[in-house]
Every structure is written in structure tokens, then in C-alpha cells.
Design a protein around this motif. Sequence first.
Motif, mmCIF file in Angstrom:
data_model
loop_
_atom_site.group_PDB
_atom_site.id
_atom_site.type_symbol
_atom_site.label_atom_id
_atom_site.label_comp_id
_atom_site.label_asym_id
_atom_site.label_seq_id
_atom_site.Cartn_x
_atom_site.Cartn_y
_atom_site.Cartn_z
ATOM 1 N N SER A 87 -29.303 108.316 57.854
ATOM 2 C CA SER A 87 -28.714 109.649 57.678
ATOM 3 C C SER A 87 -28.673 110.063 56.208
ATOM 4 O O SER A 87 -28.523 111.232 55.885
ATOM 5 C CB SER A 87 -27.306 109.693 58.278
ATOM 6 N N LEU A 88 -28.803 109.084 55.309
ATOM 7 C CA LEU A 88 -28.755 109.389 53.876
ATOM 8 C C LEU A 88 -30.149 109.600 53.268
ATOM 9 O O LEU A 88 -30.286 109.965 52.107
ATOM 10 C CB LEU A 88 -28.052 108.245 53.125
ATOM 11 N N GLU A 89 -31.203 109.363 54.081
ATOM 12 C CA GLU A 89 -32.573 109.428 53.562
ATOM 13 C C GLU A 89 -32.942 110.775 52.949
ATOM 14 O O GLU A 89 -33.643 110.839 51.949
ATOM 15 C CB GLU A 89 -33.572 109.117 54.681
ATOM 16 N N GLU A 90 -32.455 111.830 53.560
ATOM 17 C CA GLU A 90 -32.829 113.153 53.082
ATOM 18 C C GLU A 90 -32.272 113.400 51.678
ATOM 19 O O GLU A 90 -32.937 113.938 50.814
ATOM 20 C CB GLU A 90 -32.294 114.200 54.048
ATOM 21 N N LYS A 91 -31.037 112.951 51.488
ATOM 22 C CA LYS A 91 -30.366 113.128 50.212
ATOM 23 C C LYS A 91 -30.915 112.161 49.158
ATOM 24 O O LYS A 91 -31.001 112.500 47.987
ATOM 25 C CB LYS A 91 -28.874 112.853 50.435
ATOM 26 N N PHE A 92 -31.248 110.973 49.580
ATOM 27 C CA PHE A 92 -31.723 109.934 48.665
ATOM 28 C C PHE A 92 -33.066 109.394 49.165
ATOM 29 O O PHE A 92 -33.130 108.362 49.834
ATOM 30 C CB PHE A 92 -30.708 108.785 48.590
ATOM 31 N N PRO A 93 -34.170 110.090 48.824
ATOM 32 C CA PRO A 93 -35.482 109.769 49.419
ATOM 33 C C PRO A 93 -35.980 108.346 49.167
ATOM 34 O O PRO A 93 -36.809 107.856 49.926
ATOM 35 C CB PRO A 93 -36.415 110.797 48.771
ATOM 36 N N SER A 94 -35.491 107.667 48.129
ATOM 37 C CA SER A 94 -35.995 106.306 47.878
ATOM 38 C C SER A 94 -35.650 105.378 49.046
ATOM 39 O O SER A 94 -36.273 104.336 49.230
ATOM 40 C CB SER A 94 -35.446 105.745 46.567
ATOM 41 N N LEU A 95 -34.674 105.776 49.848
ATOM 42 C CA LEU A 95 -34.297 104.952 51.014
ATOM 43 C C LEU A 95 -35.416 104.863 52.045
ATOM 44 O O LEU A 95 -35.458 103.929 52.844
ATOM 45 C CB LEU A 95 -33.049 105.539 51.683
ATOM 46 N N GLN A 96 -36.327 105.830 52.020
ATOM 47 C CA GLN A 96 -37.434 105.824 52.984
ATOM 48 C C GLN A 96 -38.280 104.564 52.869
ATOM 49 O O GLN A 96 -38.867 104.109 53.838
ATOM 50 C CB GLN A 96 -38.324 107.045 52.768
ATOM 51 N N ASN A 97 -38.325 103.992 51.656
ATOM 52 C CA ASN A 97 -39.175 102.822 51.442
ATOM 53 C C ASN A 97 -38.427 101.498 51.527
ATOM 54 O O ASN A 97 -38.971 100.444 51.219
ATOM 55 C CB ASN A 97 -39.849 102.924 50.078
ATOM 56 N N VAL A 98 -37.173 101.538 51.927
ATOM 57 C CA VAL A 98 -36.376 100.314 51.988
ATOM 58 C C VAL A 98 -36.590 99.593 53.316
ATOM 59 O O VAL A 98 -36.600 100.226 54.375
ATOM 60 C CB VAL A 98 -34.873 100.646 51.802
ATOM 61 N N TYR A 99 -36.795 98.269 53.226
ATOM 62 C CA TYR A 99 -36.790 97.479 54.459
ATOM 63 C C TYR A 99 -35.424 96.812 54.590
ATOM 64 O O TYR A 99 -35.023 96.014 53.756
ATOM 65 C CB TYR A 99 -37.910 96.422 54.490
ATOM 66 N N PHE A 100 -34.727 97.161 55.655
ATOM 67 C CA PHE A 100 -33.377 96.653 55.860
ATOM 68 C C PHE A 100 -33.431 95.478 56.840
ATOM 69 O O PHE A 100 -33.856 95.633 57.979
ATOM 70 C CB PHE A 100 -32.517 97.796 56.406
ATOM 71 N N HIS A 101 -33.044 94.284 56.359
ATOM 72 C CA HIS A 101 -33.092 93.105 57.235
ATOM 73 C C HIS A 101 -31.825 92.970 58.078
ATOM 74 O O HIS A 101 -31.890 92.924 59.294
ATOM 75 C CB HIS A 101 -33.292 91.831 56.415
ATOM 76 N N ARG A 102 -30.690 92.891 57.398
ATOM 77 C CA ARG A 102 -29.447 92.704 58.133
ATOM 78 C C ARG A 102 -28.248 92.814 57.199
ATOM 79 O O ARG A 102 -28.405 92.894 55.989
ATOM 80 C CB ARG A 102 -29.430 91.333 58.811
ATOM 81 N N THR A 103 -27.060 92.765 57.796
ATOM 82 C CA THR A 103 -25.848 92.724 56.997
ATOM 83 C C THR A 103 -25.218 91.343 57.154
ATOM 84 O O THR A 103 -25.452 90.656 58.148
ATOM 85 C CB THR A 103 -24.809 93.760 57.483
ATOM 86 N N VAL A 104 -24.424 90.958 56.158
ATOM 87 C CA VAL A 104 -23.580 89.770 56.270
ATOM 88 C C VAL A 104 -22.166 90.240 55.961
ATOM 89 O O VAL A 104 -21.900 90.758 54.889
ATOM 90 C CB VAL A 104 -24.025 88.664 55.297
ATOM 91 N N ASP A 105 -21.312 90.100 56.946
ATOM 92 C CA ASP A 105 -19.990 90.692 56.880
ATOM 93 C C ASP A 105 -18.929 89.650 56.538
ATOM 94 O O ASP A 105 -18.931 88.552 57.086
ATOM 95 C CB ASP A 105 -19.684 91.303 58.262
ATOM 96 N N THR A 106 -18.041 89.970 55.621
ATOM 97 C CA THR A 106 -16.851 89.152 55.373
ATOM 98 C C THR A 106 -15.651 90.100 55.382
ATOM 99 O O THR A 106 -15.822 91.307 55.530
ATOM 100 C CB THR A 106 -16.910 88.418 54.012
ATOM 101 N N ASP A 107 -14.483 89.533 55.178
ATOM 102 C CA ASP A 107 -13.244 90.314 55.195
ATOM 103 C C ASP A 107 -13.307 91.658 54.475
ATOM 104 O O ASP A 107 -13.062 92.694 55.047
ATOM 105 C CB ASP A 107 -12.134 89.485 54.534
ATOM 106 N N ARG A 108 -13.594 91.577 53.175
ATOM 107 C CA ARG A 108 -13.537 92.779 52.353
ATOM 108 C C ARG A 108 -14.869 93.150 51.732
ATOM 109 O O ARG A 108 -14.987 94.157 51.046
ATOM 110 C CB ARG A 108 -12.501 92.583 51.221
ATOM 111 N N THR A 109 -15.864 92.309 51.926
ATOM 112 C CA THR A 109 -17.166 92.546 51.311
ATOM 113 C C THR A 109 -18.268 92.520 52.360
ATOM 114 O O THR A 109 -18.280 91.658 53.230
ATOM 115 C CB THR A 109 -17.451 91.468 50.233
#
Length: 169
Positions: free
Chosen positions: A41-63
Motif C-alpha cells: 500500500s506504500l509503493e505508490e508513495k515510495f516507489p523504491s519499494l517496488q524493487n524490494v524482495y520481502f522474505h519474512r518478519t521476525v516478531d518479538t515483544d517490542r521489536t
Amino acid sequence: MKMGLCSFCLKSGILCQKCLAKLKSGEVSETDLKVARLLLSLEEKFPSLQNVYFHRTVDTDRTLALVVGPGDVPRLLGYGGRIVKTLSEETGKNIRVLENGVDDRKFLEDLFAPLNIVTINTIWLPDGSTETRVILGRRRGMRSSLDVKALAEIASKVRNMTLRVEFAD
Ligand SMILES: [Zn+2]
């Protein structure tokens, strides 16, 4: 932004059988899905995101750490940090951006940014396992805001690395 789910599924929010199976098996988590849709949803505003490969998230309490492709960190940290700020507001967590497939030093530099790393060395324990000792440079005010415990947890989950964090005198 590219990832292991179809872009059509990401855009619509309605998953096909294949994507649904990845979610059910845990290959993709609910948090991954949420962050992926945010990035999209942020790609239009920030076009560099179009070239990002997103693998995954690692979640902890606050980070929350995002694992992305090699070279993708600047694409997420650009725009004066506005992408990361948005992610932080939407998830209520501190955001770290890490690259997949980089060496230990690069991984640790991204993990502890903006602190600089003075030394990294490997400590061998009597049982044959190892710990990675990281000595960070001091920076006024940063030490207290750094969630060392969360960062160590992330290093363990992403790289199977046991960290021992110290600060230079
Ligand atoms: Zn799909």
C-alpha cells in the motif's frame, strides 16, 4: 514489493489455495501478510519499494524485524525513514530491517544500526557451541533505548546466532 505470495492475492487480500496453504503451514505468518500488505500500500508513495524482495518478519515483544533481499535495506530506510516510521506506527513496534544472505558483520551492522560495531569475535564454549561477542561503540543516549534482549532474540531466530553484547569503555 515481491514475496512468496502472489501479488494478486496480496492486493485483494483474498488468498488463492496455494497462498492459503503457505499461511496454514506457517511458511508465511499472519504478521508477514500484514506487513506485506502495508508495504504494498506504500509503493505508490515510495516507489523504491517496488524493487524490494520481502522474505519474512521476525516478531518479538517490542521489536519487529523485516528480512528483505540483499541490497534492499537502503530501499526501506530511504525517504528520511518515513517507510519505517509508518510501519512502526501501524504495528506499534520498533522496526529493524535486515538483509538475507549477507555475512555476519553486515547482518550485525544492520541489527544494531545506528550504533557502530567495534569488534565481533567468536567465543567457543566448553560444550562445543559458540557465542558471537559484539562490542558496540558508545553513543550518548542510545544505550538505554536499545532493546538488546530483543535484538539477541532476532539474531537467534534469523541466523541461529547466540549473541553476547558488550559496550566499549
Ligand atoms: Zn495466491
